[in-house]
Motif scaffolding. Structure first.
Motif, short mmCIF file in Angstrom:
data_model
loop_
_atom_site.label_atom_id
_atom_site.label_comp_id
_atom_site.label_asym_id
_atom_site.label_seq_id
_atom_site.Cartn_x
_atom_site.Cartn_y
_atom_site.Cartn_z
N LYS A 269 0.80 -1.21 0.00
CA LYS A 269 0.00 0.00 0.00
C LYS A 269 0.84 1.27 0.00
CE LYS A 269 -4.15 1.87 2.17
NZ LYS A 269 -5.14 1.70 3.26
N VAL A 270 1.91 1.29 0.78
CA VAL A 270 2.71 2.50 0.88
C VAL A 270 3.36 2.82 -0.47
CG1 VAL A 270 4.80 1.27 1.65
CG2 VAL A 270 4.49 3.70 2.22
N ASP A 271 3.76 1.77 -1.22
CA ASP A 271 4.37 1.99 -2.53
C ASP A 271 3.36 2.54 -3.53
OD1 ASP A 271 6.77 1.07 -1.56
OD2 ASP A 271 6.50 -0.98 -2.32
N ILE A 272 2.14 2.01 -3.45
CA ILE A 272 1.11 2.47 -4.38
C ILE A 272 0.71 3.92 -4.08
CG2 ILE A 272 -1.26 2.08 -5.16
CD1 ILE A 272 -0.83 -0.91 -4.61
N ILE A 273 0.61 4.24 -2.81
CA ILE A 273 0.27 5.62 -2.43
C ILE A 273 1.33 6.58 -2.95
CG2 ILE A 273 0.03 7.20 -0.48
CD1 ILE A 273 -1.26 4.87 1.09
N GLN A 274 2.60 6.20 -2.81
CA GLN A 274 3.68 7.06 -3.31
C GLN A 274 3.63 7.19 -4.83
OE1 GLN A 274 6.00 8.86 -1.44
NE2 GLN A 274 6.39 9.77 -3.47
N ALA A 275 3.31 6.09 -5.51
CA ALA A 275 3.22 6.12 -6.97
C ALA A 275 2.07 7.02 -7.43
CB ALA A 275 3.03 4.71 -7.51
N VAL A 276 0.95 6.96 -6.70
CA VAL A 276 -0.19 7.83 -7.02
C VAL A 276 0.18 9.29 -6.78
CG1 VAL A 276 -2.52 8.49 -6.29
CG2 VAL A 276 -1.93 6.07 -6.59
N SER A 283 -1.12 15.36 -2.42
CA SER A 283 -0.38 15.13 -1.18
C SER A 283 -0.48 13.65 -0.81
CB SER A 283 -0.97 15.98 -0.06
OG SER A 283 -2.28 15.52 0.28
N LEU A 284 0.32 13.23 0.19
CA LEU A 284 0.26 11.84 0.63
C LEU A 284 -1.10 11.48 1.21
CD1 LEU A 284 3.76 11.31 2.31
CD2 LEU A 284 2.82 10.07 0.34
N ILE A 285 -1.69 12.42 1.97
CA ILE A 285 -3.01 12.17 2.55
C ILE A 285 -4.06 12.03 1.44
CG2 ILE A 285 -4.86 13.18 3.95
CD1 ILE A 285 -2.69 14.47 5.69
N GLU A 286 -3.99 12.93 0.43
CA GLU A 286 -4.94 12.86 -0.69
C GLU A 286 -4.74 11.58 -1.49
OE1 GLU A 286 -5.61 17.59 -1.72
OE2 GLU A 286 -3.74 16.59 -2.33
N SER A 287 -3.49 11.21 -1.69
CA SER A 287 -3.18 9.99 -2.45
C SER A 287 -3.69 8.75 -1.71
CB SER A 287 -1.67 9.88 -2.69
OG SER A 287 -1.21 10.98 -3.44
N LYS A 288 -3.55 8.75 -0.38
CA LYS A 288 -4.05 7.63 0.42
C LYS A 288 -5.57 7.51 0.27
CE LYS A 288 -4.08 5.95 5.24
NZ LYS A 288 -5.53 5.97 5.48
N SER A 289 -6.25 8.65 0.26
CA SER A 289 -7.70 8.65 0.11
C SER A 289 -8.11 8.09 -1.25
CB SER A 289 -8.24 10.07 0.26
OG SER A 289 -9.63 10.12 0.04
N VAL A 290 -7.33 8.42 -2.29
CA VAL A 290 -7.61 7.90 -3.64
C VAL A 290 -7.49 6.38 -3.65
CG1 VAL A 290 -6.72 7.78 -6.00
CG2 VAL A 290 -6.94 10.00 -4.88
N ALA A 316 4.28 -1.16 -11.67
CA ALA A 316 5.54 -1.57 -11.03
C ALA A 316 5.45 -1.42 -9.52
CB ALA A 316 6.70 -0.74 -11.58
N ALA A 317 4.57 -0.51 -9.05
CA ALA A 317 4.37 -0.30 -7.62
C ALA A 317 3.33 -1.25 -7.03
CB ALA A 317 3.96 1.15 -7.37
N GLY A 318 2.70 -2.06 -7.89
CA GLY A 318 1.73 -3.02 -7.40
C GLY A 318 0.28 -2.67 -7.67
N ALA A 319 0.04 -1.58 -8.44
CA ALA A 319 -1.33 -1.17 -8.73
C ALA A 319 -1.86 -1.89 -9.97
CB ALA A 319 -1.38 0.34 -8.95
N THR A 320 -3.17 -1.99 -10.06
CA THR A 320 -3.82 -2.49 -11.26
C THR A 320 -4.42 -1.30 -11.99
OG1 THR A 320 -4.35 -4.60 -10.21
CG2 THR A 320 -5.59 -4.03 -12.19
N ILE A 321 -4.02 -1.11 -13.24
CA ILE A 321 -4.37 0.09 -13.99
C ILE A 321 -5.12 -0.27 -15.26
CG2 ILE A 321 -3.44 2.07 -15.28
CD1 ILE A 321 -3.14 2.33 -12.26
#
Length: 327
Positions: A269-276, A283-290, A316-321
């Motif tokens: 999750k942390v990697d995906i949030i950073q990638a977003v 921001s990190l908080i907004e990305s976490k919400s997404v 590459a960060a583990g997301a499905t796009i």
């Protein structure tokens, strides 16, 4: 030999000469001469040294298919047909409207693009000049190029307007920018082209043009062999999508855009949030919400290459796009 046999023999000999057509001459010479005005973006433009535009690219494609070189010959709208009759060129190309008067004096190829008459105005004035009634006033200054269908349209539909007529079509948009004329009579591809490429100009009624016509190319009268060859080349371009590629290159159609959608976040999750965060600028908080509220559109209306690069980085960060074309 009977007189009837002699006459038949002479007729047969003459007919054999008649079938030798311009296409044979082009192939023998190794050159096709293309008459073009060079003043009608985005179809034919001459910058003083080189020609460019959609129909210039089509001419090069035609030359490649025939295995001959392409030689461009400068002409005018008024002299298009005369140039063909006087054998100054083999074909006329460059945003030429198919119409009956031209058909009676030359051969016209199949149509390759539907368009209509509309207006080009200064930025912000589209609403002011969005009807014939609003433009057909003595107080409205209208600019048209001499010798083309734009002039004929203006003469017929805007008899009360004040006209300024230009020998060179390229000078009309410049006059609109300079404030020397209020309205340029144009056609949908040209109007939309200038709206995209010049932030001081705007198209009026190009989404609902006043007329519907087609562009085509002009061939000398009775040159069926050349006409068939050009029509075949047009069909091949459509079949292989080459026409769309050239239209996109010359800004006649918009490039397909894509949305990048995050559909699942099954990786770390942390990697995906950073990638977003990196992809969106949130921001990190907004990305976490997404990431916690899926599916989510991360980016909209991207060129294909940019959308695919973003997809690769997020996966590459583990997301499905999912990359979705914009309808």
């Amino acid at each position: 030999m009977k007189a009837s046999h002699i006459i038949a023999s002479v007729a047969l000999t003459l007919s054999s000469f008649a079938v030798a057509d311009q296409l044979d001459d082009i192939l023998e010479a190794g050159v096709i001469r293309v008459g073009t005005t060079g003043d009608y973006k985005p179809f034919s433009f001459h910058d003083g040294q080189n020609y460019s535009g959609y129909d210039i690219d089509v001419a090069q494609y035609l030359g490649d298919q025939l295995g001959v070189k392409v030689e461009f010959v400068s002409t005018t709208w008024k002299g298009l047909l005369d140039g063909l009759k006087e054998d100054k060129y083999d074909i006329a190309m460059g945003g030429i409207t198919r119409r009956m008067q031209r058909q009676l004096n030359a051969e016209q190829t199949q149509g390759y693009m539907v368009f209509g008459k509309c207006f080009l105005v200064a930025k912000g004035n589209a609403g002011k000049y969005d009807s014939l009634e609003k433009v057909n006033l003595s107080s409205v200054r209208v600019g048209v190029n001499i010798g083309g269908t734009n002039e004929k349209f203006a003469d017929k539909n805007l008899p009360n307007a004040s006209f300024t007529k230009f020998e060179n079509n390229l000078d009309v948009p410049k006059a609109v920018v300079a404030g020397d004329v209020d309205v340029m009579v144009t056609e949908t591809p040209e109007g939309l082209f200038y709206e995209v490429t010049n932030d001081k100009l705007e198209a009026a009624r190009c989404e609902e043009p006043f007329t519907r016509s087609q562009f085509g190319y002009l061939i000398p009268k009775r040159e069926q062999g050349l006409l068939n060859a050009v029509n075949f080349a047009i069909d091949e371009m459509k079949l292989k999508g080459i026409d769309k590629q050239l239209m996109q290159k010359n800004q006649l159609i918009a490039e397909q855009k894509f949305n990048v959608v995050l559909t699942a976040a099954d990786g770390k999750k942390v990697d995906i949030i950073q990638a977003v965060k990196d992809a969106t600028g949130l921001s990190l908080i907004e990305s976490k919400s997404v990431v916690e509220n899926l599916p989510a559109v991360l980016r909209e209306k991207l060129p294909k290459a940019e959308a695919e690069a973003l997809e690769k980085a997020l996966e590459a960060a583990g997301a499905t796009i999912e990359v979705k074309p914009v309808q």
